[in-house]
Design a protein around this motif. Structure first.
Motif, PDB file in Angstrom:
ATOM      1  N   TRP A  82       1.867  90.348  23.502  1.00  0.00           N
ATOM      2  CA  TRP A  82       1.738  91.747  23.919  1.00  0.00           C
ATOM      3  C   TRP A  82       0.284  92.208  23.963  1.00  0.00           C
ATOM      4  CZ3 TRP A  82       5.964  94.192  25.696  1.00  0.00           C
ATOM      5  CH2 TRP A  82       7.218  93.667  25.336  1.00  0.00           C
ATOM      6  N   ILE A  83      -0.636  91.400  23.452  1.00  0.00           N
ATOM      7  CA  ILE A  83      -2.018  91.866  23.313  1.00  0.00           C
ATOM      8  C   ILE A  83      -3.022  90.909  23.947  1.00  0.00           C
ATOM      9  CG2 ILE A  83      -1.582  93.310  21.289  1.00  0.00           C
ATOM     10  CD1 ILE A  83      -2.588  90.995  19.534  1.00  0.00           C
ATOM     11  N   ALA A  84      -2.612  90.180  24.982  1.00  0.00           N
ATOM     12  CA  ALA A  84      -3.525  89.300  25.719  1.00  0.00           C
ATOM     13  C   ALA A  84      -4.027  90.054  26.956  1.00  0.00           C
ATOM     14  CB  ALA A  84      -2.824  88.011  26.123  1.00  0.00           C
ATOM     15  N   PHE A  85      -5.323  90.235  27.040  1.00  0.00           N
ATOM     16  CA  PHE A  85      -5.886  91.058  28.111  1.00  0.00           C
ATOM     17  C   PHE A  85      -6.817  90.292  29.048  1.00  0.00           C
ATOM     18  CE2 PHE A  85      -5.102  93.854  24.433  1.00  0.00           C
ATOM     19  CZ  PHE A  85      -4.193  94.720  25.004  1.00  0.00           C
ATOM     20  N   THR A  86      -7.330  89.152  28.615  1.00  0.00           N
ATOM     21  CA  THR A  86      -8.326  88.426  29.393  1.00  0.00           C
ATOM     22  C   THR A  86      -7.915  86.956  29.546  1.00  0.00           C
ATOM     23  OG1 THR A  86      -9.636  87.714  27.478  1.00  0.00           O
ATOM     24  CG2 THR A  86     -10.113  89.916  28.394  1.00  0.00           C
ATOM     25  N   PRO A  87      -8.526  86.239  30.485  1.00  0.00           N
ATOM     26  CA  PRO A  87      -8.239  84.812  30.604  1.00  0.00           C
ATOM     27  C   PRO A  87      -8.529  84.035  29.321  1.00  0.00           C
ATOM     28  CG  PRO A  87      -9.344  85.595  32.576  1.00  0.00           C
ATOM     29  CD  PRO A  87      -9.382  86.728  31.591  1.00  0.00           C
ATOM     30  N   GLU A  88      -9.526  84.454  28.558  1.00  0.00           N
ATOM     31  CA  GLU A  88      -9.830  83.777  27.288  1.00  0.00           C
ATOM     32  C   GLU A  88      -8.658  83.909  26.317  1.00  0.00           C
ATOM     33  OE1 GLU A  88     -13.361  84.433  29.568  1.00  0.00           O
ATOM     34  OE2 GLU A  88     -11.881  85.909  28.851  1.00  0.00           O
ATOM     35  N   HIS A  89      -8.053  85.083  26.253  1.00  0.00           N
ATOM     36  CA  HIS A  89      -6.885  85.290  25.397  1.00  0.00           C
ATOM     37  C   HIS A  89      -5.733  84.385  25.837  1.00  0.00           C
ATOM     38  CE1 HIS A  89      -8.346  89.696  24.626  1.00  0.00           C
ATOM     39  NE2 HIS A  89      -9.061  88.802  23.967  1.00  0.00           N
ATOM     40  N   VAL A  90      -5.523  84.309  27.140  1.00  0.00           N
ATOM     41  CA  VAL A  90      -4.437  83.503  27.690  1.00  0.00           C
ATOM     42  C   VAL A  90      -4.669  82.016  27.434  1.00  0.00           C
ATOM     43  CG1 VAL A  90      -3.465  82.715  29.882  1.00  0.00           C
ATOM     44  CG2 VAL A  90      -3.640  85.163  29.409  1.00  0.00           C
ATOM     45  N   GLN A  91      -5.900  81.557  27.559  1.00  0.00           N
ATOM     46  CA  GLN A  91      -6.190  80.146  27.322  1.00  0.00           C
ATOM     47  C   GLN A  91      -5.886  79.767  25.876  1.00  0.00           C
ATOM     48  OE1 GLN A  91      -7.203  77.726  29.713  1.00  0.00           O
ATOM     49  NE2 GLN A  91      -6.437  76.526  27.991  1.00  0.00           N
ATOM     50  N   THR A  92      -6.170  80.673  24.955  1.00  0.00           N
ATOM     51  CA  THR A  92      -5.810  80.440  23.556  1.00  0.00           C
ATOM     52  C   THR A  92      -4.309  80.224  23.418  1.00  0.00           C
ATOM     53  OG1 THR A  92      -7.683  81.685  22.645  1.00  0.00           O
ATOM     54  CG2 THR A  92      -5.727  81.502  21.255  1.00  0.00           C
ATOM     55  N   ASP A  93      -3.520  81.056  24.100  1.00  0.00           N
ATOM     56  CA  ASP A  93      -2.059  80.930  24.032  1.00  0.00           C
ATOM     57  C   ASP A  93      -1.579  79.616  24.648  1.00  0.00           C
ATOM     58  OD1 ASP A  93      -1.918  83.354  22.783  1.00  0.00           O
ATOM     59  OD2 ASP A  93      -1.221  84.470  24.530  1.00  0.00           O
ATOM     60  N   ILE A  94      -2.158  79.238  25.761  1.00  0.00           N
ATOM     61  CA  ILE A  94      -1.780  77.960  26.385  1.00  0.00           C
ATOM     62  C   ILE A  94      -2.038  76.814  25.410  1.00  0.00           C
ATOM     63  CG2 ILE A  94      -2.329  76.326  28.228  1.00  0.00           C
ATOM     64  CD1 ILE A  94      -2.968  78.782  30.007  1.00  0.00           C
ATOM     65  N   ASP A  95      -3.193  76.859  24.747  1.00  0.00           N
ATOM     66  CA  ASP A  95      -3.542  75.803  23.789  1.00  0.00           C
ATOM     67  C   ASP A  95      -2.598  75.805  22.581  1.00  0.00           C
ATOM     68  OD1 ASP A  95      -5.638  75.163  25.467  1.00  0.00           O
ATOM     69  OD2 ASP A  95      -7.151  76.235  24.288  1.00  0.00           O
ATOM     70  N   LEU A  96      -2.258  76.995  22.116  1.00  0.00           N
ATOM     71  CA  LEU A  96      -1.435  77.102  20.906  1.00  0.00           C
ATOM     72  C   LEU A  96       0.035  76.764  21.145  1.00  0.00           C
ATOM     73  CD1 LEU A  96      -2.769  80.387  19.213  1.00  0.00           C
ATOM     74  CD2 LEU A  96      -3.033  78.058  18.372  1.00  0.00           C
ATOM     75  N   PHE A  97       0.566  77.099  22.314  1.00  0.00           N
ATOM     76  CA  PHE A  97       2.019  77.066  22.488  1.00  0.00           C
ATOM     77  C   PHE A  97       2.523  76.026  23.485  1.00  0.00           C
ATOM     78  CE2 PHE A  97       1.052  81.454  21.064  1.00  0.00           C
ATOM     79  CZ  PHE A  97       1.681  81.374  19.829  1.00  0.00           C
ATOM     80  N   THR A  98       1.631  75.249  24.079  1.00  0.00           N
ATOM     81  CA  THR A  98       2.105  74.151  24.925  1.00  0.00           C
ATOM     82  C   THR A  98       2.945  73.187  24.081  1.00  0.00           C
ATOM     83  OG1 THR A  98       0.254  74.288  26.481  1.00  0.00           O
ATOM     84  CG2 THR A  98       1.382  72.170  26.308  1.00  0.00           C
ATOM     85  N   GLY A  99       4.159  72.933  24.516  1.00  0.00           N
ATOM     86  CA  GLY A  99       5.059  72.048  23.781  1.00  0.00           C
ATOM     87  C   GLY A  99       5.752  72.689  22.597  1.00  0.00           C
ATOM     88  N   LYS A 100       5.489  73.984  22.355  1.00  0.00           N
ATOM     89  CA  LYS A 100       6.089  74.642  21.185  1.00  0.00           C
ATOM     90  C   LYS A 100       7.000  75.806  21.560  1.00  0.00           C
ATOM     91  CE  LYS A 100       4.080  74.560  17.300  1.00  0.00           C
ATOM     92  NZ  LYS A 100       3.276  74.779  16.076  1.00  0.00           N
ATOM     93  N   THR A 101       7.178  76.037  22.862  1.00  0.00           N
ATOM     94  CA  THR A 101       8.084  77.093  23.289  1.00  0.00           C
ATOM     95  C   THR A 101       8.690  76.728  24.635  1.00  0.00           C
ATOM     96  OG1 THR A 101       8.305  79.474  23.703  1.00  0.00           O
ATOM     97  CG2 THR A 101       6.269  78.437  24.471  1.00  0.00           C
ATOM     98  N   LYS A 102       9.903  77.227  24.857  1.00  0.00           N
ATOM     99  CA  LYS A 102      10.586  76.991  26.132  1.00  0.00           C
ATOM    100  C   LYS A 102      10.228  78.051  27.173  1.00  0.00           C
ATOM    101  CE  LYS A 102      14.512  75.066  23.588  1.00  0.00           C
ATOM    102  NZ  LYS A 102      15.914  75.324  23.169  1.00  0.00           N
ATOM    103  N   GLN A 103       9.626  79.146  26.705  1.00  0.00           N
ATOM    104  CA  GLN A 103       9.230  80.216  27.614  1.00  0.00           C
ATOM    105  C   GLN A 103       8.065  80.987  26.997  1.00  0.00           C
ATOM    106  OE1 GLN A 103      11.881  83.625  27.930  1.00  0.00           O
ATOM    107  NE2 GLN A 103      11.483  83.839  30.136  1.00  0.00           N
ATOM    108  N   TYR A 104       7.067  81.259  27.816  1.00  0.00           N
ATOM    109  CA  TYR A 104       5.936  82.096  27.391  1.00  0.00           C
ATOM    110  C   TYR A 104       5.892  83.297  28.337  1.00  0.00           C
ATOM    111  CZ  TYR A 104       1.152  83.814  26.950  1.00  0.00           C
ATOM    112  OH  TYR A 104       0.044  84.623  26.798  1.00  0.00           O
ATOM    113  N   ILE A 105       5.985  84.493  27.777  1.00  0.00           N
ATOM    114  CA  ILE A 105       5.961  85.699  28.610  1.00  0.00           C
ATOM    115  C   ILE A 105       4.618  86.395  28.450  1.00  0.00           C
ATOM    116  CG2 ILE A 105       7.018  87.913  29.130  1.00  0.00           C
ATOM    117  CD1 ILE A 105       9.667  86.858  28.246  1.00  0.00           C
TER     118      ILE A 105
END
Length: 340
Positions: free
Chosen positions: A71-94
């Protein structure tokens, strides 16, 4: 389902968190624990800061989820962190994007998910567009299971939505109305706008959690009620118990006579008529219906603030800015006779 919300206690997400728990979702909130009063009973809190990537990875290393929502990702840098953290750890990323990313001004009055994304007026919107692009690239290249959701102007009990307002102290608007002090409406107040109550947004959003057809898609969720700004301010006045005095001032004049950045959201979003086609969310979530008209929703908001007097704070600097803007426009507030 087992779902993680990063944040989860903000203006929009608090309503989604409540509904998710009500519907039996095993909900985890990952946040700094600063808004515990908005954590619904039944949700589990993992305390941490998503901006500290290493510590966040450590706090979440033993978890896997059916869905993760930031709910608090505002920039591409924030999103890249999420991609790194949750690849392979979730079936869906919203990803929570924004309807302000749609083309301004758009070519067609009716906005669909196919409306181009381009906003040269507001950096916030351009950051959301860039974040969407990064996520769709990850989806196309590696199958990262992204769903993009674009809220428009969404409010709830803790907000009194308007255009030129104090976002940090929304009660300031009601205070000025009750004191008979004028407000400013951009243009002639006849441009169209869509306001969505967070409880309505929640119904559409929770229906997307774990939805296989939502992967790789972008969906906006808004009300079907369309009002002009004169009607919006009249409804706020009715909720406040007094007809508001208003001054109509052009958006260009507002931008030229307020501090830098004050009018970015006005020029890049609220000053442009926005009417949404919600066919896509209704197809994916057939029981979605926006049932709270603005006149009712804003009355709830005013009542909430009155029940929480500690939140009825006034932004004096904003009020001075408004008075200065009106003075520059050549309006004597004491003799003001314009009403919505």
């Amino acid at each position: 389902m087992k779902v993680l919300f990063i944040g989860g206690t903000g203006l929009i997400s608090q309503a989604v968190s409540r509904l998710a728990v009500e519907r039996g979702i095993e909900l985890y909130l990952f946040n700094r624990g600063e808004r515990s009063s908005f954590v619904p009973q039944g949700a589990q809190v993992i305390q941490g800061d998503i901006r500290d990537k290493e510590k966040a990875a450590g706090a979440l290393k033993d978890y896997e989820f059916d869905a993760v929502v930031d709910w608090i990702a505002f920039t591409p840098e924030h999103v890249q962190t999420d991609i790194d953290l949750f690849t392979g750890k979730t079936k869906q990323y919203i990803y929570i994007s924004s309807a302000s990313a749609y083309q301004k001004p758009q070519r067609n009055y009716l906005i669909t998910e196919e409306t181009p994304l381009v906003n040269p007026y507001w950096q916030y919107s351009r950051d959301k567009i860039a974040s969407e692009e990064l996520l769709l690239e990850a989806y196309q290249n590696s199958g990262f299971p992204v769903t993009i959701v674009r809220p428009s102007h969404t409010y709830g009990d803790t907000a009194i939505p308007a255009a030129l307002t104090s976002w940090s102290n929304p009660w300031s608007l009601v205070e000025r109305i009750r004191k008979g002090q004028p407000l400013v409406i951009h243009g002639d107040g006849t441009s169209l706008w869509t306001l969505t109550h967070n409880s309505d947004f929640a119904k559409g959003f929770v229906g997307l959690l774990g939805h296989p057809e939502a992967i790789g898609e972008a969906i906006h969720i808004t009300s079907d009620e369309v009002l002009n700004w004169n009607q919006i301010y009249a409804a706020i006045g009715e909720a406040a118990g007094r007809e508001p005095k208003v001054v109509h001032i052009s958006t260009d004049f507002i931008a030229a006579n307020t501090p830098p950045g004050t009018a970015d959201g006005l020029i890049g979003d609220q000053g442009v008529s926005s009417v949404f086609d919600n066919s896509k969310i209704k197809r994916l979530v057939p029981d979605f219906e926006a049932a709270v008209p603005f006149a009712e929703g804003v009355k709830r908001s005013v009542a909430w603030f009155e029940a929480h007097p500690e939140c009825c704070t006034v932004d004096q600097e904003w009020s001075k800015m408004l008075d200065g803007l009106i003075a520059k426009h050549g309006v004597d507030a004491k003799l003001l006779t314009y009403y919505v």
